[in-house]
Design a protein around this motif. Structure first.
Motif, PDB file in Angstrom:
ATOM      1  N   SER A  16       1.433 -16.623   4.475  1.00 27.00           N
ATOM      2  CA  SER A  16       0.548 -17.794   4.565  1.00 27.00           C
ATOM      3  C   SER A  16      -0.338 -17.982   3.343  1.00 27.00           C
ATOM      4  O   SER A  16      -0.822 -19.086   3.100  1.00 27.00           O
ATOM      5  CB  SER A  16      -0.349 -17.672   5.810  1.00 27.00           C
ATOM      6  OG  SER A  16      -1.222 -16.562   5.706  1.00 27.00           O
ATOM      7  N   HIS A  17      -0.568 -16.947   2.560  1.00 22.93           N
ATOM      8  CA  HIS A  17      -1.512 -17.017   1.439  1.00 22.93           C
ATOM      9  C   HIS A  17      -0.798 -17.499   0.178  1.00 22.93           C
ATOM     10  O   HIS A  17       0.273 -17.004  -0.173  1.00 22.93           O
ATOM     11  CB  HIS A  17      -2.145 -15.655   1.197  1.00 22.93           C
ATOM     12  CG  HIS A  17      -3.453 -15.721   0.448  1.00 22.93           C
ATOM     13  ND1 HIS A  17      -3.550 -16.169  -0.847  1.00 22.93           N
ATOM     14  CD2 HIS A  17      -4.719 -15.389   0.820  1.00 22.93           C
ATOM     15  CE1 HIS A  17      -4.813 -16.116  -1.244  1.00 22.93           C
ATOM     16  NE2 HIS A  17      -5.537 -15.654  -0.245  1.00 22.93           N
ATOM     17  N   VAL A  18      -1.397 -18.429  -0.506  1.00 18.02           N
ATOM     18  CA  VAL A  18      -0.781 -18.989  -1.706  1.00 18.02           C
ATOM     19  C   VAL A  18      -0.579 -17.931  -2.787  1.00 18.02           C
ATOM     20  O   VAL A  18       0.368 -18.018  -3.591  1.00 18.02           O
ATOM     21  CB  VAL A  18      -1.645 -20.169  -2.229  1.00 18.02           C
ATOM     22  CG1 VAL A  18      -3.019 -19.680  -2.698  1.00 18.02           C
ATOM     23  CG2 VAL A  18      -0.917 -20.910  -3.335  1.00 18.02           C
ATOM     24  N   LYS A  19      -1.442 -16.930  -2.810  1.00 15.50           N
ATOM     25  CA  LYS A  19      -1.331 -15.878  -3.831  1.00 15.50           C
ATOM     26  C   LYS A  19      -0.067 -15.051  -3.671  1.00 15.50           C
ATOM     27  O   LYS A  19       0.438 -14.463  -4.631  1.00 15.50           O
ATOM     28  CB  LYS A  19      -2.572 -14.970  -3.744  1.00 15.50           C
ATOM     29  CG  LYS A  19      -2.634 -13.899  -4.808  1.00 15.50           C
ATOM     30  CD  LYS A  19      -3.926 -13.107  -4.722  1.00 15.50           C
ATOM     31  CE  LYS A  19      -4.014 -12.300  -3.447  1.00 15.50           C
ATOM     32  NZ  LYS A  19      -5.196 -11.417  -3.427  1.00 15.50           N
ATOM     33  N   GLU A  20       0.461 -14.978  -2.462  1.00 10.65           N
ATOM     34  CA  GLU A  20       1.634 -14.145  -2.188  1.00 10.65           C
ATOM     35  C   GLU A  20       2.951 -14.915  -2.336  1.00 10.65           C
ATOM     36  O   GLU A  20       4.019 -14.368  -2.071  1.00 10.65           O
ATOM     37  CB  GLU A  20       1.549 -13.589  -0.752  1.00 10.65           C
ATOM     38  CG  GLU A  20       0.337 -12.723  -0.481  1.00 10.65           C
ATOM     39  CD  GLU A  20       0.432 -11.358  -1.163  1.00 10.65           C
ATOM     40  OE1 GLU A  20       1.497 -11.044  -1.732  1.00 10.65           O
ATOM     41  OE2 GLU A  20      -0.556 -10.617  -1.131  1.00 10.65           O
ATOM     42  N   ASN A  57       5.863  -0.915  -4.263  1.00  4.69           N
ATOM     43  CA  ASN A  57       4.843  -0.065  -4.881  1.00  4.69           C
ATOM     44  C   ASN A  57       4.531  -0.429  -6.324  1.00  4.69           C
ATOM     45  O   ASN A  57       3.368  -0.327  -6.748  1.00  4.69           O
ATOM     46  CB  ASN A  57       5.276   1.397  -4.820  1.00  4.69           C
ATOM     47  CG  ASN A  57       5.100   2.015  -3.449  1.00  4.69           C
ATOM     48  OD1 ASN A  57       4.075   2.603  -3.149  1.00  4.69           O
ATOM     49  ND2 ASN A  57       6.108   1.876  -2.606  1.00  4.69           N
ATOM     50  N   PHE A  58       5.534  -0.835  -7.071  1.00  7.73           N
ATOM     51  CA  PHE A  58       5.358  -0.922  -8.516  1.00  7.73           C
ATOM     52  C   PHE A  58       5.640  -2.294  -9.126  1.00  7.73           C
ATOM     53  O   PHE A  58       5.418  -2.481 -10.314  1.00  7.73           O
ATOM     54  CB  PHE A  58       6.256   0.110  -9.209  1.00  7.73           C
ATOM     55  CG  PHE A  58       6.121   1.496  -8.648  1.00  7.73           C
ATOM     56  CD1 PHE A  58       4.878   2.109  -8.572  1.00  7.73           C
ATOM     57  CD2 PHE A  58       7.214   2.190  -8.165  1.00  7.73           C
ATOM     58  CE1 PHE A  58       4.740   3.384  -8.045  1.00  7.73           C
ATOM     59  CE2 PHE A  58       7.091   3.465  -7.641  1.00  7.73           C
ATOM     60  CZ  PHE A  58       5.842   4.068  -7.571  1.00  7.73           C
ATOM     61  N   VAL A  59       6.142  -3.248  -8.348  1.00  8.12           N
ATOM     62  CA  VAL A  59       6.483  -4.557  -8.893  1.00  8.12           C
ATOM     63  C   VAL A  59       5.653  -5.672  -8.266  1.00  8.12           C
ATOM     64  O   VAL A  59       5.101  -6.525  -8.963  1.00  8.12           O
ATOM     65  CB  VAL A  59       7.995  -4.850  -8.708  1.00  8.12           C
ATOM     66  CG1 VAL A  59       8.331  -6.243  -9.256  1.00  8.12           C
ATOM     67  CG2 VAL A  59       8.848  -3.790  -9.396  1.00  8.12           C
ATOM     68  N   SER A  60       5.527  -5.663  -6.949  1.00  8.98           N
ATOM     69  CA  SER A  60       4.949  -6.812  -6.240  1.00  8.98           C
ATOM     70  C   SER A  60       3.508  -7.089  -6.655  1.00  8.98           C
ATOM     71  O   SER A  60       3.074  -8.249  -6.683  1.00  8.98           O
ATOM     72  CB  SER A  60       5.028  -6.590  -4.726  1.00  8.98           C
ATOM     73  OG  SER A  60       4.197  -5.514  -4.335  1.00  8.98           O
ATOM     74  N   PHE A  61       2.747  -6.050  -6.960  1.00 13.17           N
ATOM     75  CA  PHE A  61       1.343  -6.236  -7.337  1.00 13.17           C
ATOM     76  C   PHE A  61       1.222  -7.178  -8.533  1.00 13.17           C
ATOM     77  O   PHE A  61       0.333  -8.031  -8.584  1.00 13.17           O
ATOM     78  CB  PHE A  61       0.707  -4.883  -7.660  1.00 13.17           C
ATOM     79  CG  PHE A  61      -0.710  -4.976  -8.164  1.00 13.17           C
ATOM     80  CD1 PHE A  61      -1.771  -5.072  -7.278  1.00 13.17           C
ATOM     81  CD2 PHE A  61      -0.989  -4.994  -9.526  1.00 13.17           C
ATOM     82  CE1 PHE A  61      -3.077  -5.171  -7.743  1.00 13.17           C
ATOM     83  CE2 PHE A  61      -2.287  -5.099  -9.993  1.00 13.17           C
ATOM     84  CZ  PHE A  61      -3.336  -5.185  -9.099  1.00 13.17           C
ATOM     85  N   PHE A  62       2.126  -7.038  -9.493  1.00  9.04           N
ATOM     86  CA  PHE A  62       2.038  -7.826 -10.715  1.00  9.04           C
ATOM     87  C   PHE A  62       2.622  -9.230 -10.541  1.00  9.04           C
ATOM     88  O   PHE A  62       2.511 -10.062 -11.436  1.00  9.04           O
ATOM     89  CB  PHE A  62       2.762  -7.090 -11.848  1.00  9.04           C
ATOM     90  CG  PHE A  62       2.186  -5.731 -12.126  1.00  9.04           C
ATOM     91  CD1 PHE A  62       1.017  -5.591 -12.847  1.00  9.04           C
ATOM     92  CD2 PHE A  62       2.800  -4.582 -11.631  1.00  9.04           C
ATOM     93  CE1 PHE A  62       0.472  -4.341 -13.094  1.00  9.04           C
ATOM     94  CE2 PHE A  62       2.269  -3.327 -11.872  1.00  9.04           C
ATOM     95  CZ  PHE A  62       1.097  -3.207 -12.601  1.00  9.04           C
ATOM     96  N   ALA A  63       3.272  -9.484  -9.402  1.00 10.95           N
ATOM     97  CA  ALA A  63       3.848 -10.801  -9.143  1.00 10.95           C
ATOM     98  C   ALA A  63       2.917 -11.692  -8.332  1.00 10.95           C
ATOM     99  O   ALA A  63       3.234 -12.859  -8.089  1.00 10.95           O
ATOM    100  CB  ALA A  63       5.185 -10.649  -8.411  1.00 10.95           C
ATOM    101  N   ARG A  64       1.769 -11.157  -7.909  1.00 11.49           N
ATOM    102  CA  ARG A  64       0.845 -11.959  -7.120  1.00 11.49           C
ATOM    103  C   ARG A  64       0.248 -13.082  -7.961  1.00 11.49           C
ATOM    104  O   ARG A  64       0.091 -12.968  -9.175  1.00 11.49           O
ATOM    105  CB  ARG A  64      -0.290 -11.098  -6.574  1.00 11.49           C
ATOM    106  CG  ARG A  64       0.144 -10.032  -5.604  1.00 11.49           C
ATOM    107  CD  ARG A  64      -1.063  -9.312  -5.037  1.00 11.49           C
ATOM    108  NE  ARG A  64      -1.922  -8.801  -6.096  1.00 11.49           N
ATOM    109  CZ  ARG A  64      -3.161  -8.357  -5.906  1.00 11.49           C
ATOM    110  NH1 ARG A  64      -3.679  -8.370  -4.693  1.00 11.49           N
ATOM    111  NH2 ARG A  64      -3.878  -7.900  -6.913  1.00 11.49           N
ATOM    112  N   LYS A  86       0.828  -1.199   0.000  1.00 11.47           N
ATOM    113  CA  LYS A  86       0.000   0.000   0.000  1.00 11.47           C
ATOM    114  C   LYS A  86       0.870   1.259   0.000  1.00 11.47           C
ATOM    115  O   LYS A  86       2.047   1.232   0.343  1.00 11.47           O
ATOM    116  CB  LYS A  86      -0.905   0.016   1.237  1.00 11.47           C
ATOM    117  CG  LYS A  86      -1.844  -1.161   1.355  1.00 11.47           C
ATOM    118  CD  LYS A  86      -2.879  -1.197   0.258  1.00 11.47           C
ATOM    119  CE  LYS A  86      -4.006  -2.172   0.571  1.00 11.47           C
ATOM    120  NZ  LYS A  86      -3.541  -3.542   0.835  1.00 11.47           N
ATOM    121  N   SER A  87       0.275   2.381  -0.369  1.00 11.13           N
ATOM    122  CA  SER A  87       0.989   3.652  -0.438  1.00 11.13           C
ATOM    123  C   SER A  87       1.418   4.118   0.952  1.00 11.13           C
ATOM    124  O   SER A  87       0.726   3.886   1.949  1.00 11.13           O
ATOM    125  CB  SER A  87       0.098   4.719  -1.075  1.00 11.13           C
ATOM    126  OG  SER A  87      -0.373   4.301  -2.343  1.00 11.13           O
TER     127      SER A  87
END
Length: 516
Positions: free
Chosen positions: A444-448, A272-279, A94-95
């Motif tokens: 713990s979340h598979v998406k992360e 901020n700019f990379v992790s969102f697209f790696a989920r 988050k920002s």
């Protein structure tokens, strides 16, 4: 129309550089005041909206388990006063501006009450701004009802606490006020300065959550269209638009510069700019189910918005520029919801602002149509209360968390680790932290699994090697729980820990393990 600007693009651009504070006050603040006067409301209306905001939200005051997100935001805000840096010491995507807000709330004291009351004030202010915009083509009563519809609808989709859109909807609606004023402005210089103010508000919203970018881009396109209609040539339109975009990015660039100067720039950029697209992907079926839930629960509100917009169009024999802007704004907000994906219910909170504005005219309708608008408000109030009651059963309350707080104690000699469960347990026990990935889902979340910049399993092995004094975990692995990461934790728990507390929090059982 362009004849009034015979000085040429270059001369206009040079004059715009004379940007002193006195000029700003004269050219921006005065027109903004005129805008407010144009849509002036009965003075009792903001008081009524403030009262309504508290009446609709007070039932959640003091509850530390409203949503997992805001529990974590408050924790980060508290630890920032102890020297922690977002991303480097406590990780999230988050920002920074959102955590700065929560740091302010933490400094005010009062625990969760501070942010919950602040969120209520933000919601009331947003409702007032909605009423001010709607008053441009409706009565006082209709404008006030539009504000009330927004406040009630917040409770339908997770806006009853401190989710980020509850805060950033305010700067976005203020940006919209500036854009509406620009659309009526005939003075080019004044319009450009008001556009700059609109983009600054959008930039502030970006630093609360980046999903505000979709509405911000829409506002920018509307401002560019206004410039073109006022006779500006393409080079000037592009140049001024670049300036507006730069102003919108100022808060983000300033914070990035601060992080870079402290040697933490890489942490800022990745989060901020990379992790969102790696989920990871949660699956199309689940996403469509969430979207269907949002559309179903908001259907009366959206129906009122569409009916009100059509009515405004017919009544005016052609929709006014202001009403047209608000209708397109609703489309932009819905498009943003679809582009973000995942479709958690609170992702739709930004849609409520233009939807409430669009519904305003329906409250002035004759006959049964008006009662359809009132029915939408009544539905939002009743269904919102039902939703809050359901969430309290689903997520639990402070009373259910109390046994875990008592077992850990205050400032325990060994650190607590929450693998699954409420992160508010960190705040309530003032425990030390063993990892920067403190938000439970991150490890713990598979998406992360591939979105943190580190391996979940490696980080958990490092963490558990430090022998946390307490570990909180769900009794049963959920379908979103990464099996590899859970296996690491459970192996350590079986070897060196014993259950201290096993109890229900909401509809899920959690076990607090203590080191033997």
């Amino acid at each position: 129309m362009a004849g009034g600007y015979c000085r040429g693009d270059r001369g206009i651009a040079l004059e715009l550089l004379r940007f002193d504070f006195a000029g700003l006050a004269q050219e921006v603040i005065a027109p903004a005041r005129a805008f407010a006067e144009q849509g002036r409301l009965n003075r009792i209306i903001p008081v009524l909206l403030l009262f309504a905001a508290f009446a609709l939200r007070v039932w959640q005051f003091g509850n530390p388990l409203i949503q997992s997100d805001e529990q974590f935001y408050l924790l980060v805000g508290q630890r920032m006063w102890e020297g922690a840096w977002v991303y480097s010491d406590i990780w999230d995507r988050k920002s920074v501006g959102l955590f700065l807000l929560y740091a302010l709330f933490a400094k005010l004291g009062g625990g969760v009450y501070a942010y919950q009351i602040a969120a209520t004030l933000f919601a009331a202010a947003t409702a007032w701004a909605i009423a001010c915009i709607a008053r441009r083509w409706t009565s006082d009563r209709a404008a006030a009802c539009a504000g009330l519809l927004y406040l009630a609808a917040l409770n339908l989709i997770g806006g009853d606490g401190g989710q980020s859109p509850v805060f950033y909807n305010l700067p976005m609606v203020l940006a919209a006020c500036c854009v509406l004023r620009v659309l009526e402005e005939r003075d080019l210089r004044r319009g450009i300065l008001l556009g700059a103010l609109a983009m600054l508000c959008a930039g502030i919203a970006l630093q609360i959550k980046y999903t505000a970018v979709f509405e911000g881009v829409f506002f920018g396109l509307v401002l560019m269209a206004w410039l073109w209609q006022r006779g500006a040539k393409v080079p000037m339109v592009l140049g001024v638009a670049a300036g507006w975009a730069g102003i919108a990015l100022v808060p983000t660039v300033v914070l990035l510069a601060v992080y870079a100067a402290s040697g933490r720039g890489d942490d800022f950029i990745y989060a901020n700019f990379v992790s969102f697209f790696a989920r990871g992907d949660v699956g199309i079926a689940r996403q469509l189910g969430r979207l269907a839930h949002i559309m179903l629960i908001l259907s009366p509100v959206l129906a009122a918005a569409m009916a009100g917009t059509v009515m405004t169009w017919r009544r005016a024999a052609g929709i006014s520029p202001a009403a047209r802007f608000c209708a397109l704004w609703l489309c932009a907000a819905v498009a943003g919801l679809f582009l973000v994906g995942d479709f958690y219910d609170h992702y739709a909170l930004p849609v409520l602002v233009p939807a409430a504005i669009g519904a305003a005219a329906l409250f002035d309708a004759a006959g049964r149509l008006r009662w359809l608008a009132y029915a939408a408000v009544a539905y939002a109030i009743v269904a919102g209360a039902w939703h809050i009651a359901g969430n309290r059963k689903l997520y639990g309350t402070g009373d259910e968390l109390a046994p875990f707080v008592a077992a850990v104690g205050q400032k325990p000699t060994g650190c607590l680790y929450v693998y699954q469960g409420p992160s508010s347990l960190y705040s309530l026990t003032r425990s030390c932290l063993l990892t920067r990935y403190t938000y439970p889902s991150h490890l713990s979340h598979v998406k992360e699994r591939n979105a943190l910049g580190v391996s979940q399993v490696d980080e958990l092995k490092r963490l558990m090697a430090q022998s946390p004094r307490f570990v909180l975990i769900a009794a049963q692995a959920g379908e979103s729980n990464d099996p590899d990461s859970r296996a690491v934790v459970m192996a350590e728990l079986h070897q060196g820990y014993s259950p201290a507390v096993s109890a229900m929090i909401g509809k899920e059982r959690f076990i607090l393990y203590r080191k033997k």
